[in-house]
Design a protein around this motif. Structure first.
Motif, PDB file in Angstrom:
ATOM      1  N   TYR A 146       0.854  -1.259  -0.012  1.00 43.12           N
ATOM      2  CA  TYR A 146      -0.133  -0.029  -0.015  1.00 43.12           C
ATOM      3  C   TYR A 146       0.908   1.277   0.172  1.00 43.12           C
ATOM      4  O   TYR A 146       2.103   1.240   0.198  1.00 43.12           O
ATOM      5  N   GLN A 147       0.416   2.239  -0.238  1.00 39.36           N
ATOM      6  CA  GLN A 147       1.110   3.619  -0.781  1.00 39.36           C
ATOM      7  C   GLN A 147       1.259   4.317   0.560  1.00 39.36           C
ATOM      8  O   GLN A 147       0.279   4.923   1.140  1.00 39.36           O
ATOM      9  N   GLU A 148       2.298   4.631   1.057  1.00 41.01           N
ATOM     10  CA  GLU A 148       2.450   5.772   2.303  1.00 41.01           C
ATOM     11  C   GLU A 148       3.004   6.952   1.665  1.00 41.01           C
ATOM     12  O   GLU A 148       3.339   7.039   0.566  1.00 41.01           O
ATOM     13  N   LEU A 149       2.870   7.969   2.480  1.00 43.15           N
ATOM     14  CA  LEU A 149       3.441   9.159   2.058  1.00 43.15           C
ATOM     15  C   LEU A 149       5.044   8.922   1.731  1.00 43.15           C
ATOM     16  O   LEU A 149       5.393   8.060   2.694  1.00 43.15           O
ATOM     17  N   SER A 150       5.773   9.737   1.202  1.00 43.87           N
ATOM     18  CA  SER A 150       7.334   9.673   1.356  1.00 43.87           C
ATOM     19  C   SER A 150       7.624  10.033   2.613  1.00 43.87           C
ATOM     20  O   SER A 150       7.147  10.643   3.325  1.00 43.87           O
ATOM     21  N   LEU A 151       9.087   9.479   3.051  1.00 44.99           N
ATOM     22  CA  LEU A 151       9.547   9.823   4.255  1.00 44.99           C
ATOM     23  C   LEU A 151       9.780  10.991   4.614  1.00 44.99           C
ATOM     24  O   LEU A 151       9.768  11.825   5.573  1.00 44.99           O
ATOM     25  N   GLY A 152      10.211  12.043   3.436  1.00 44.22           N
ATOM     26  CA  GLY A 152      10.237  13.396   3.613  1.00 44.22           C
ATOM     27  C   GLY A 152       8.877  14.290   3.911  1.00 44.22           C
ATOM     28  O   GLY A 152       9.004  14.967   4.577  1.00 44.22           O
ATOM     29  N   GLU A 153       7.725  13.762   3.431  1.00 43.20           N
ATOM     30  CA  GLU A 153       6.442  14.185   3.965  1.00 43.20           C
ATOM     31  C   GLU A 153       6.177  13.854   5.219  1.00 43.20           C
ATOM     32  O   GLU A 153       5.625  14.763   5.941  1.00 43.20           O
ATOM     33  N   ILE A 154       6.346  12.615   5.609  1.00 46.54           N
ATOM     34  CA  ILE A 154       5.994  12.322   6.868  1.00 46.54           C
ATOM     35  C   ILE A 154       7.185  13.049   7.961  1.00 46.54           C
ATOM     36  O   ILE A 154       6.539  13.542   9.005  1.00 46.54           O
ATOM     37  N   GLU A 155       8.431  13.136   7.547  1.00 46.88           N
ATOM     38  CA  GLU A 155       9.330  14.063   8.375  1.00 46.88           C
ATOM     39  C   GLU A 155       8.760  15.476   8.710  1.00 46.88           C
ATOM     40  O   GLU A 155       8.622  16.158   9.578  1.00 46.88           O
ATOM     41  N   TYR A 156       8.316  15.875   7.468  1.00 47.70           N
ATOM     42  CA  TYR A 156       7.717  17.263   7.430  1.00 47.70           C
ATOM     43  C   TYR A 156       6.597  17.414   8.427  1.00 47.70           C
ATOM     44  O   TYR A 156       6.321  18.313   9.428  1.00 47.70           O
ATOM     45  N   SER A 157       5.704  16.662   8.189  1.00 50.46           N
ATOM     46  CA  SER A 157       4.276  16.510   8.691  1.00 50.46           C
ATOM     47  C   SER A 157       4.536  16.246  10.502  1.00 50.46           C
ATOM     48  O   SER A 157       3.678  16.757  11.450  1.00 50.46           O
ATOM     49  N   MET A 158       5.587  15.424  10.725  1.00 48.36           N
ATOM     50  CA  MET A 158       5.910  15.261  12.052  1.00 48.36           C
ATOM     51  C   MET A 158       6.071  16.590  13.074  1.00 48.36           C
ATOM     52  O   MET A 158       5.900  16.509  14.266  1.00 48.36           O
ATOM     53  N   ARG A 159       6.676  17.674  12.204  1.00 49.42           N
ATOM     54  CA  ARG A 159       6.977  19.001  13.098  1.00 49.42           C
ATOM     55  C   ARG A 159       5.459  19.198  13.819  1.00 49.42           C
ATOM     56  O   ARG A 159       5.520  19.846  14.712  1.00 49.42           O
ATOM     57  N   ASP A 160       4.495  19.553  12.761  1.00 45.39           N
ATOM     58  CA  ASP A 160       3.227  19.817  13.347  1.00 45.39           C
ATOM     59  C   ASP A 160       2.605  18.881  14.425  1.00 45.39           C
ATOM     60  O   ASP A 160       2.093  19.347  15.132  1.00 45.39           O
ATOM     61  N   THR A 161       2.910  17.553  14.307  1.00 48.67           N
ATOM     62  CA  THR A 161       2.654  16.597  15.255  1.00 48.67           C
ATOM     63  C   THR A 161       3.155  16.780  16.646  1.00 48.67           C
ATOM     64  O   THR A 161       2.380  16.795  17.574  1.00 48.67           O
ATOM     65  N   VAL A 162       4.613  17.156  16.555  1.00 46.70           N
ATOM     66  CA  VAL A 162       5.130  17.519  17.813  1.00 46.70           C
ATOM     67  C   VAL A 162       4.508  18.640  18.359  1.00 46.70           C
ATOM     68  O   VAL A 162       4.326  18.632  19.637  1.00 46.70           O
ATOM     69  N   ARG A 163       4.005  19.774  17.758  1.00 44.18           N
ATOM     70  CA  ARG A 163       3.417  20.894  18.334  1.00 44.18           C
ATOM     71  C   ARG A 163       2.103  20.476  18.977  1.00 44.18           C
ATOM     72  O   ARG A 163       1.791  21.075  19.894  1.00 44.18           O
ATOM     73  N   GLY A 164       1.386  19.824  18.152  1.00 41.72           N
ATOM     74  CA  GLY A 164       0.186  19.223  18.411  1.00 41.72           C
ATOM     75  C   GLY A 164       0.273  18.481  19.739  1.00 41.72           C
ATOM     76  O   GLY A 164      -0.775  18.628  20.858  1.00 41.72           O
ATOM     77  N   ALA A 165       1.343  17.485  19.820  1.00 40.73           N
ATOM     78  CA  ALA A 165       1.227  16.790  21.147  1.00 40.73           C
ATOM     79  C   ALA A 165       1.592  17.785  22.356  1.00 40.73           C
ATOM     80  O   ALA A 165       0.958  17.469  23.457  1.00 40.73           O
ATOM     81  N   ALA A 166       2.453  18.659  22.134  1.00 40.88           N
ATOM     82  CA  ALA A 166       2.918  19.615  23.285  1.00 40.88           C
ATOM     83  C   ALA A 166       1.536  20.417  23.732  1.00 40.88           C
ATOM     84  O   ALA A 166       1.542  20.608  25.181  1.00 40.88           O
ATOM     85  N   GLU A 167       0.736  20.877  22.590  1.00 41.93           N
ATOM     86  CA  GLU A 167      -0.149  21.654  23.007  1.00 41.93           C
ATOM     87  C   GLU A 167      -1.173  20.997  23.758  1.00 41.93           C
ATOM     88  O   GLU A 167      -2.097  21.265  24.601  1.00 41.93           O
ATOM     89  N   ALA A 168      -1.503  19.501  23.366  1.00 43.19           N
ATOM     90  CA  ALA A 168      -2.222  18.587  24.104  1.00 43.19           C
ATOM     91  C   ALA A 168      -2.050  18.435  25.602  1.00 43.19           C
ATOM     92  O   ALA A 168      -2.851  18.339  26.381  1.00 43.19           O
ATOM     93  N   LEU A 169      -0.882  18.173  25.720  1.00 37.05           N
ATOM     94  CA  LEU A 169      -0.283  17.967  26.977  1.00 37.05           C
ATOM     95  C   LEU A 169      -0.606  19.067  27.955  1.00 37.05           C
ATOM     96  O   LEU A 169      -0.958  18.998  29.175  1.00 37.05           O
ATOM     97  N   SER A 170      -0.351  20.215  27.368  1.00 36.69           N
ATOM     98  CA  SER A 170      -0.595  21.649  28.162  1.00 36.69           C
ATOM     99  C   SER A 170      -1.859  21.874  28.379  1.00 36.69           C
ATOM    100  O   SER A 170      -2.214  22.135  29.492  1.00 36.69           O
ATOM    101  N   THR A 171      -2.841  21.517  27.424  1.00 39.01           N
ATOM    102  CA  THR A 171      -4.363  21.664  27.592  1.00 39.01           C
ATOM    103  C   THR A 171      -4.896  20.621  28.631  1.00 39.01           C
ATOM    104  O   THR A 171      -5.465  20.911  29.570  1.00 39.01           O
ATOM    105  N   LEU A 172      -4.529  19.453  28.503  1.00 41.69           N
ATOM    106  CA  LEU A 172      -4.842  18.482  29.357  1.00 41.69           C
ATOM    107  C   LEU A 172      -4.398  18.434  30.913  1.00 41.69           C
ATOM    108  O   LEU A 172      -5.048  17.877  31.795  1.00 41.69           O
ATOM    109  N   GLN A 173      -3.381  19.365  31.036  1.00 41.15           N
ATOM    110  CA  GLN A 173      -2.817  19.304  32.418  1.00 41.15           C
ATOM    111  C   GLN A 173      -3.416  20.652  32.938  1.00 41.15           C
ATOM    112  O   GLN A 173      -3.005  20.826  34.259  1.00 41.15           O
ATOM    113  N   THR A 174      -4.400  21.340  32.341  1.00 38.79           N
ATOM    114  CA  THR A 174      -4.877  22.479  33.184  1.00 38.79           C
ATOM    115  C   THR A 174      -5.855  22.026  34.406  1.00 38.79           C
ATOM    116  O   THR A 174      -6.055  22.719  35.242  1.00 38.79           O
ATOM    117  N   VAL A 175      -6.223  20.932  34.395  1.00 33.36           N
ATOM    118  CA  VAL A 175      -6.919  20.515  35.586  1.00 33.36           C
ATOM    119  C   VAL A 175      -6.132  19.527  36.452  1.00 33.36           C
ATOM    120  O   VAL A 175      -5.626  18.399  35.861  1.00 33.36           O
TER     121      VAL A 175
END
Length: 272
Positions: A146-175
């Motif tokens: 099956y066709q995955e995204l290229s590894l270059g595309e994956i690496e680029y998208s993971m930058r947004d994923t890192v930011r999203g994970a950090a924001e999720a941690l911060s949000t869920l820690q508010t309680v």
């Protein structure tokens, strides 16, 4: 590596290509559990592969390598080794064989070996205890690639994923939970644990993607663990999972793509 299946897949790819020894594979896989129990998933697989069934036996990782070699004979250039990381609603690359599919979804991981379109073998690991890993072996029809995204595309998208994970941690820690868990300590401990599992030689980009996926996974684990153990309502729990689910999906996609790229590189260099 991030999981027993990741270790088995990438080290078997290196071994089949002649870039690693059987002992390398055994050492990497047994790092997840010094005692390896092996069992067939059904009586037909037991008979065909001479594996124990229905009770597992301590036959070791070497028995897994024998079954891998049966499914990936020397001289066949179309062999694939695929990591699958299925979850409800995300079953990319998963064979249609019901027994394996059910076990892999329950475990959240598995490995498929063989020639696309033909009969192959698949493995699902489960922890039987702190030092015991059980490997269940299935006969499957190997899916076409099956066709995955290229590894270059994956690496680029993971930058947004890192930011999203950090924001999720911060949000869920508010309680406050009152548990005193320090998410930064939890993340460091999780990364130290996965850092014990070594890679065979890999391209730098592949290593970066796998390392980033491990880091995001550690952040998400901290977010789930240190967030309130009970959401204020079912709606609140659903909202929390709605935040984390796409991030976890991105981690699975990144790991599958990176492991696939590494294995393809090894097998493409195999002179057989």
């Amino acid at each position: 590596m991030s999981s027993p299946s990741s270790s088995l897949a990438i080290w078997c790819g290196a071994w089949l290509a002649g870039a690693a020894s059987p002992d390398d594979v055994i050492d990497a896989v047994t790092e997840w559990g010094p005692l390896s129990l092996v069992v067939a998933g059904d009586p037909d697989t037991a008979d065909r592969l001479s594996l124990p069934w229905p009770a597992p036996r301590d036959v070791g990782v070497a028995e897994l390598l024998r079954t891998v070699r049966d499914a990936a004979p020397v001289g066949h250039r179309d062999v694939t080794v695929d990591l699958v990381l299925p979850a409800p609603g995300d079953v990319a690359g998963l064979p249609r064989d019901r027994e394996f599919a059910s076990a892999a979804v329950l475990a959240g991981e598995g490995v498929v070996v063989g020639v696309p379109g033909g009969s192959g073998v698949a493995f699902v690991p489960t922890h039987e205890g702190p030092d015991v890993m059980r490997w269940t072996v299935f006969t499957v029809t190997v899916p076409t690639t099956y066709q995955e995204l290229s590894l270059g595309e994956i690496e680029y998208s993971m930058r947004d994923t890192v930011r999203g994970a950090a924001e999720a941690l911060s949000t869920l820690q508010t309680v406050a939970t009152g548990r005193g868990d320090d998410p930064h300590t939890m993340i460091a401990e999780r990364l130290a644990l996965v850092g014990r599992h070594r890679y065979p030689p890999l391209p730098e980009r592949t290593t970066r993607v796998l390392d980033t996926a491990d880091r995001v996974d550690a952040i998400l684990d901290a977010a789930r663990t240190s967030a309130p153990s009970q959401a204020a309502s079912s709606t609140g729990a659903e909202a929390r999972e709605a935040v984390l689910r796409p991030l976890q999906s991105a981690v699975r996609t990144a790991r599958r793509a990176a492991v696939r790229a590494a294995i393809d590189t090894y097998l493409a260099s195999d002179p057989r």
